[in-house]
Design a protein around this motif. Structure first.
Motif, PDB file in Angstrom:
ATOM      1  N   ALA A   1       0.803  -1.223   0.000  1.00  0.00           N
ATOM      2  CA  ALA A   1       0.000   0.000   0.000  1.00  0.00           C
ATOM      3  C   ALA A   1       0.841   1.281   0.000  1.00  0.00           C
ATOM      4  O   ALA A   1       0.303   2.358  -0.264  1.00  0.00           O
ATOM      5  CB  ALA A   1      -0.919   0.013   1.216  1.00  0.00           C
ATOM      6  N   ALA A   2       2.124   1.169   0.270  1.00  0.00           N
ATOM      7  CA  ALA A   2       2.970   2.352   0.420  1.00  0.00           C
ATOM      8  C   ALA A   2       2.892   3.268  -0.797  1.00  0.00           C
ATOM      9  O   ALA A   2       3.137   2.842  -1.928  1.00  0.00           O
ATOM     10  CB  ALA A   2       4.417   1.927   0.674  1.00  0.00           C
ATOM     11  N   GLY A   3       2.477   4.507  -0.573  1.00  0.00           N
ATOM     12  CA  GLY A   3       2.415   5.505  -1.624  1.00  0.00           C
ATOM     13  C   GLY A   3       1.289   5.340  -2.619  1.00  0.00           C
ATOM     14  O   GLY A   3       1.244   6.018  -3.639  1.00  0.00           O
ATOM     15  N   LYS A   4       0.345   4.460  -2.334  1.00  0.00           N
ATOM     16  CA  LYS A   4      -0.740   4.184  -3.283  1.00  0.00           C
ATOM     17  C   LYS A   4      -2.085   4.616  -2.724  1.00  0.00           C
ATOM     18  O   LYS A   4      -2.252   4.819  -1.528  1.00  0.00           O
ATOM     19  CB  LYS A   4      -0.767   2.685  -3.598  1.00  0.00           C
ATOM     20  N   SER A   5      -3.069   4.711  -3.616  1.00  0.00           N
ATOM     21  CA  SER A   5      -4.446   4.970  -3.194  1.00  0.00           C
ATOM     22  C   SER A   5      -5.083   3.619  -2.874  1.00  0.00           C
ATOM     23  O   SER A   5      -5.022   2.685  -3.665  1.00  0.00           O
ATOM     24  CB  SER A   5      -5.221   5.700  -4.287  1.00  0.00           C
ATOM     25  N   VAL A   6      -5.690   3.551  -1.687  1.00  0.00           N
ATOM     26  CA  VAL A   6      -6.181   2.267  -1.172  1.00  0.00           C
ATOM     27  C   VAL A   6      -7.643   2.379  -0.767  1.00  0.00           C
ATOM     28  O   VAL A   6      -8.022   3.286  -0.026  1.00  0.00           O
ATOM     29  CB  VAL A   6      -5.342   1.805   0.049  1.00  0.00           C
ATOM     30  N   LEU A   7      -8.426   1.443  -1.226  1.00  0.00           N
ATOM     31  CA  LEU A   7      -9.809   1.270  -0.815  1.00  0.00           C
ATOM     32  C   LEU A   7      -9.818   0.046   0.097  1.00  0.00           C
ATOM     33  O   LEU A   7      -9.612  -1.076  -0.361  1.00  0.00           O
ATOM     34  CB  LEU A   7     -10.694   1.063  -2.048  1.00  0.00           C
ATOM     35  N   ALA A  30      -0.238   4.627   2.958  1.00  0.00           N
ATOM     36  CA  ALA A  30      -0.851   4.921   1.659  1.00  0.00           C
ATOM     37  C   ALA A  30      -0.837   6.418   1.381  1.00  0.00           C
ATOM     38  O   ALA A  30      -0.827   7.237   2.313  1.00  0.00           O
ATOM     39  CB  ALA A  30      -2.286   4.401   1.627  1.00  0.00           C
ATOM     40  N   SER A  31      -0.872   6.785   0.106  1.00  0.00           N
ATOM     41  CA  SER A  31      -0.993   8.208  -0.238  1.00  0.00           C
ATOM     42  C   SER A  31      -2.403   8.697   0.059  1.00  0.00           C
ATOM     43  O   SER A  31      -2.612   9.857   0.391  1.00  0.00           O
ATOM     44  CB  SER A  31      -0.641   8.441  -1.709  1.00  0.00           C
ATOM     45  N   PHE A  32      -3.382   7.805  -0.057  1.00  0.00           N
ATOM     46  CA  PHE A  32      -4.777   8.113   0.232  1.00  0.00           C
ATOM     47  C   PHE A  32      -5.468   6.802   0.548  1.00  0.00           C
ATOM     48  O   PHE A  32      -5.258   5.808  -0.148  1.00  0.00           O
ATOM     49  CB  PHE A  32      -5.439   8.802  -0.971  1.00  0.00           C
ATOM     50  N   CYS A  33      -6.279   6.783   1.593  1.00  0.00           N
ATOM     51  CA  CYS A  33      -6.934   5.537   2.002  1.00  0.00           C
ATOM     52  C   CYS A  33      -8.330   5.844   2.525  1.00  0.00           C
ATOM     53  O   CYS A  33      -8.516   6.722   3.365  1.00  0.00           O
ATOM     54  CB  CYS A  33      -6.101   4.854   3.093  1.00  0.00           C
ATOM     55  N   ILE A  34      -9.302   5.099   1.995  1.00  0.00           N
ATOM     56  CA  ILE A  34     -10.687   5.180   2.461  1.00  0.00           C
ATOM     57  C   ILE A  34     -11.059   3.817   3.038  1.00  0.00           C
ATOM     58  O   ILE A  34     -10.704   2.775   2.492  1.00  0.00           O
ATOM     59  CB  ILE A  34     -11.644   5.540   1.300  1.00  0.00           C
ATOM     60  N   GLY A  35     -11.800   3.849   4.138  1.00  0.00           N
ATOM     61  CA  GLY A  35     -12.293   2.621   4.753  1.00  0.00           C
ATOM     62  C   GLY A  35     -13.772   2.444   4.500  1.00  0.00           C
ATOM     63  O   GLY A  35     -14.548   3.396   4.607  1.00  0.00           O
ATOM     64  N   LEU A  57      -5.247   0.043  -5.207  1.00  0.00           N
ATOM     65  CA  LEU A  57      -5.522  -1.223  -4.526  1.00  0.00           C
ATOM     66  C   LEU A  57      -6.884  -1.220  -3.865  1.00  0.00           C
ATOM     67  O   LEU A  57      -7.297  -0.204  -3.295  1.00  0.00           O
ATOM     68  CB  LEU A  57      -4.499  -1.471  -3.405  1.00  0.00           C
ATOM     69  N   MET A  58      -7.539  -2.354  -3.916  1.00  0.00           N
ATOM     70  CA  MET A  58      -8.675  -2.619  -3.041  1.00  0.00           C
ATOM     71  C   MET A  58      -8.199  -3.763  -2.145  1.00  0.00           C
ATOM     72  O   MET A  58      -7.832  -4.827  -2.641  1.00  0.00           O
ATOM     73  CB  MET A  58      -9.923  -3.053  -3.820  1.00  0.00           C
ATOM     74  N   ILE A  59      -8.167  -3.497  -0.855  1.00  0.00           N
ATOM     75  CA  ILE A  59      -7.760  -4.521   0.102  1.00  0.00           C
ATOM     76  C   ILE A  59      -9.002  -5.012   0.825  1.00  0.00           C
ATOM     77  O   ILE A  59      -9.728  -4.227   1.438  1.00  0.00           O
ATOM     78  CB  ILE A  59      -6.727  -3.982   1.108  1.00  0.00           C
ATOM     79  N   ILE A  60      -9.249  -6.303   0.698  1.00  0.00           N
ATOM     80  CA  ILE A  60     -10.345  -6.954   1.416  1.00  0.00           C
ATOM     81  C   ILE A  60      -9.675  -7.958   2.348  1.00  0.00           C
ATOM     82  O   ILE A  60      -9.322  -9.063   1.939  1.00  0.00           O
ATOM     83  CB  ILE A  60     -11.331  -7.652   0.456  1.00  0.00           C
TER      84      ILE A  60
END
Length: 159
Positions: free
Chosen positions: A42-48, A77-82, A122-125
């Motif tokens: 996730a480092a430096g990435k946009s993550v859902l 992450a650069s941006f992360c939404i939960g 990324l989408m992390i489930i």
């Protein structure tokens, strides 16, 4: 991971065993735990982050001990939404810890909301699939609804 060559017959479905024991070829290879691996990806990435919340009584302790995955993703992450279906847990995280960009949403039953209509790296489930009645249908629906928004899906399940 480095597997011994004979394991590939099992992975391809040529051979079957209900008690297969797998050994790694290179025992000196670096190993990572789940949290470290997901942070690295996730480092430096946009993550859902789907299913981010955890059980309410555990969240504070996990945050204090540095073991709450969502906080670790927020840090890397650069941006992360939960996203989570547990409204009480989502509200708890917002109110008790001031964490923004967390939403209560059933990503299968509801339309893709505007705040998710962007390109995600990324989408992390994580640790969710074992709670789903029909995991194949769930993953098919994820693909159908989010394929134009998500570059890569990372799915983890407990072992």
């Amino acid at each position: 991971m480095n597997f011994k060559n004979e394991i590939f017959e099992y992975l391809k479905g040529v051979r079957f065993s209900n008690s297969l024991r797998v050994e790694f070829d290179d025992t000196k290879a670096a190993s990572y735990n789940r949290m470290e691996m997901l942070e690295s990806l996730a480092a430096g990435k946009s993550v859902l982050h789907v299913g981010f919340a955890d059980h309410i009584p555990l969240i504070a302790t996990k945050i204090e001990s540095g073991y709450w995955l969502h906080q670790r993703l927020l840090n890397k992450a650069s941006f992360c939404i939960g996203i989570d279906i547990d409204k009480k847990a989502v509200d708890h995280v917002k109110e008790q810890f001031g964490i923004k960009d967390v939403y209560c949403l059933d990503i299968i039953k509801e339309d893709v909301p505007p705040y998710l209509c962007r390109e995600w790296d990324l989408m992390i489930i994580g640790e969710v699939l074992e709670h789903i009645d029909n995991p194949v249908l769930f993953l098919q629906n994820i693909h159908k609804k989010y394929k134009s928004h998500v570059k890569q899906l990372i799915l983890t399940v407990p072992n």
